[in-house]
Design a protein around this motif. Structure first.
Motif, PDB file in Angstrom:
ATOM      1  N   LEU A   1     -13.543   0.781  10.880  1.00 47.84           N
ATOM      2  CA  LEU A   1     -13.618   1.694   9.739  1.00 47.84           C
ATOM      3  C   LEU A   1     -12.326   2.488   9.570  1.00 47.84           C
ATOM      4  N   LEU A   2     -11.779   2.976  10.672  1.00 45.25           N
ATOM      5  CA  LEU A   2     -10.585   3.812  10.584  1.00 45.25           C
ATOM      6  C   LEU A   2      -9.334   2.998  10.266  1.00 45.25           C
ATOM      7  N   CYS A   3      -9.235   1.798  10.799  1.00 45.44           N
ATOM      8  CA  CYS A   3      -8.013   1.005  10.626  1.00 45.44           C
ATOM      9  C   CYS A   3      -7.989   0.244   9.309  1.00 45.44           C
ATOM     10  N   VAL A   4      -9.146  -0.167   8.804  1.00 44.56           N
ATOM     11  CA  VAL A   4      -9.193  -1.028   7.620  1.00 44.56           C
ATOM     12  C   VAL A   4      -9.645  -0.267   6.379  1.00 44.56           C
ATOM     13  N   PHE A   5     -10.704   0.539   6.506  1.00 42.69           N
ATOM     14  CA  PHE A   5     -11.330   1.116   5.319  1.00 42.69           C
ATOM     15  C   PHE A   5     -10.954   2.567   5.062  1.00 42.69           C
ATOM     16  N   LEU A   6     -10.335   3.242   5.997  1.00 37.01           N
ATOM     17  CA  LEU A   6      -9.890   4.610   5.723  1.00 37.01           C
ATOM     18  C   LEU A   6      -8.719   4.645   4.746  1.00 37.01           C
ATOM     19  N   PRO A   7      -7.717   3.784   4.844  1.00 34.95           N
ATOM     20  CA  PRO A   7      -6.631   3.801   3.846  1.00 34.95           C
ATOM     21  C   PRO A   7      -7.142   3.395   2.466  1.00 34.95           C
ATOM     22  N   ASP A   8      -6.575   4.010   1.428  1.00 33.10           N
ATOM     23  CA  ASP A   8      -6.956   3.666   0.067  1.00 33.10           C
ATOM     24  C   ASP A   8      -6.173   2.445  -0.403  1.00 33.10           C
ATOM     25  N   GLN A   9      -6.306   2.120  -1.673  1.00 31.57           N
ATOM     26  CA  GLN A   9      -5.701   0.896  -2.184  1.00 31.57           C
ATOM     27  C   GLN A   9      -4.172   0.943  -2.134  1.00 31.57           C
ATOM     28  N   GLU A  10      -3.589   2.096  -2.405  1.00 30.26           N
ATOM     29  CA  GLU A  10      -2.134   2.197  -2.382  1.00 30.26           C
ATOM     30  C   GLU A  10      -1.591   2.092  -0.963  1.00 30.26           C
ATOM     31  N   GLN A  11      -2.277   2.654   0.002  1.00 31.63           N
ATOM     32  CA  GLN A  11      -1.808   2.612   1.386  1.00 31.63           C
ATOM     33  C   GLN A  11      -2.003   1.239   2.007  1.00 31.63           C
ATOM     34  N   ARG A  12      -2.963   0.466   1.532  1.00 32.66           N
ATOM     35  CA  ARG A  12      -3.237  -0.843   2.120  1.00 32.66           C
ATOM     36  C   ARG A  12      -2.097  -1.825   1.887  1.00 32.66           C
ATOM     37  N   SER A  13      -1.353  -1.631   0.806  1.00 34.25           N
ATOM     38  CA  SER A  13      -0.248  -2.548   0.528  1.00 34.25           C
ATOM     39  C   SER A  13       0.865  -2.428   1.563  1.00 34.25           C
ATOM     40  N   GLN A  14       0.888  -1.341   2.315  1.00 38.12           N
ATOM     41  CA  GLN A  14       1.903  -1.141   3.327  1.00 38.12           C
ATOM     42  C   GLN A  14       1.417  -1.492   4.730  1.00 38.12           C
ATOM     43  N   LEU A  15       0.193  -1.973   4.849  1.00 36.03           N
ATOM     44  CA  LEU A  15      -0.388  -2.296   6.141  1.00 36.03           C
ATOM     45  C   LEU A  15      -0.617  -3.799   6.260  1.00 36.03           C
ATOM     46  N   VAL A  16      -0.729  -4.255   7.490  1.00 33.43           N
ATOM     47  CA  VAL A  16      -1.072  -5.655   7.765  1.00 33.43           C
ATOM     48  C   VAL A  16      -2.570  -5.708   8.039  1.00 33.43           C
TER      49      VAL A  16
END
Length: 307
Positions: free
Chosen positions: A226-241
């Motif tokens: 939950l914290l690693c995948v779903f806590l970031p929003d859509q804009e932050q997910r583009s910067q994560l793997v």
């Protein structure tokens, strides 16, 4: 518009099917409903601490009803936008460990509501399926209400996280698809965190709305997911793997037997889907004219008159 003026609303829908959680408690005591709720509380607290303009709502999807765990009936609109003072203190039992009072009040409210829901549930009826569609519809209504209550110079980004436990219900297919397209029209992301078997309906919901679909491989590690995948929003997910997207099962459920089919018959009037051919549509009662191949009339042979 600055990031401080944007509101981020996260609506978490938790599958509280007592039959599924009861079987899970009998087979695996390491992961229970209480631990799942604890993980949801940590996710909600983390979301609220990310930004002072973040908002949270938690809905329990039961077999008999869909209930708001937070905010409840005792919460005023001022509390949700951070303008309440004494009302927040009245909802809070008191923070004795130095925790932020609002987070303590939210956790206490969620714990009390889930306890009341599970103790008053009566499973003597035939309803054993989770009312997930009703929870999604209630979440969309709440998002629409919150979007009208914000100030004129603010914008709100909303997303829904579904923590799914029980299996899909083919009987809810039509209503589920209507909810998905309504969320797409409102630009609301639907994320799915599946605990047990894969959900074809949630795969379609995440793919259509642009959300993230993830099946938990190790249930006791739910909080990390939950914290690693779903806590970031859509804009932050583009910067994560993040985990790669899964293959989406786009099979439709037939209207006659509610079975998922790959090849079927579609009504040209109401677009109903059937697994077997029928000359009359059972949904709109349209009678189809069946074009048969033309019948070749036999030519009459002329009788030769003998000379």
């Amino acid at each position: 518009m600055s990031a401080d003026d944007e509101l981020s609303l996260l609506v978490v829908i938790v599958d509280t099917n007592p039959i599924w959680w009861g079987k899970k408690a009998l087979g695996e005591a390491e992961f229970t409903l209480s631990k799942c709720i604890d993980a949801v509380m940590v996710l909600g607290n983390s979301h609220l601490l990310m930004n002072r303009n973040n908002r949270l709502a938690v809905i329990a999807s039961h077999t008999q009803e869909s209930r708001f765990l937070y905010p409840g009936k005792g919460w005023a609109a001022a509390d949700l936008f951070g303008d309440g003072g004494s009302s927040v203190e009245s909802n809070c039992s008191g923070s004795k460990d130095g925790k932020y009072e609002l987070l303590t009040a939210i956790n206490d409210a969620i714990a009390e509501e889930i306890k009341d829901l599970m103790t008053k549930s009566d499973m003597r009826g035939q309803q054993t399926e989770t009312l997930l569609v009703g929870s999604l519809a209630k979440a969309l209504c709440y998002i629409n209400k919150m979007s009208k209550d914000i100030k004129g110079n603010q914008e709100m980004k909303s997303r829904i996280l579904v923590i799914k436990a029980a299996e899909d219900s083919a009987l809810q297919y039509m209503n589920f698809m209507n909810v998905i397209f309504a969320a797409q029209k409102q630009s609301v992301l639907i994320d799915a965190c599946v605990l047990d078997s894969d959900s074809g309906l949630l795969q379609q919901a995440c793919d259509i709305t642009g959300g993230m679909y993830l099946k938990v491989l190790h249930m006791p590690s739910l909080l990390q997911y939950l914290l690693c995948v779903f806590l970031p929003d859509q804009e932050q997910r583009s910067q994560l793997v993040l985990p790669p997207p899964v293959h989406v099962d786009y099979r439709a459920a037939c209207f006659c037997h509610r079975n998922l089919i790959e090849i079927g018959y579609v009504c040209s009037v109401c677009l109903s889907i059937f697994c077997n051919f029928s000359p009359i549509c059972s949904t709109c009662e349209t009678a189809f004219k069946i074009s048969l191949p033309p019948v070749m009339k036999a030519k009459k042979k002329k009788l030769k008159v003998a000379a």
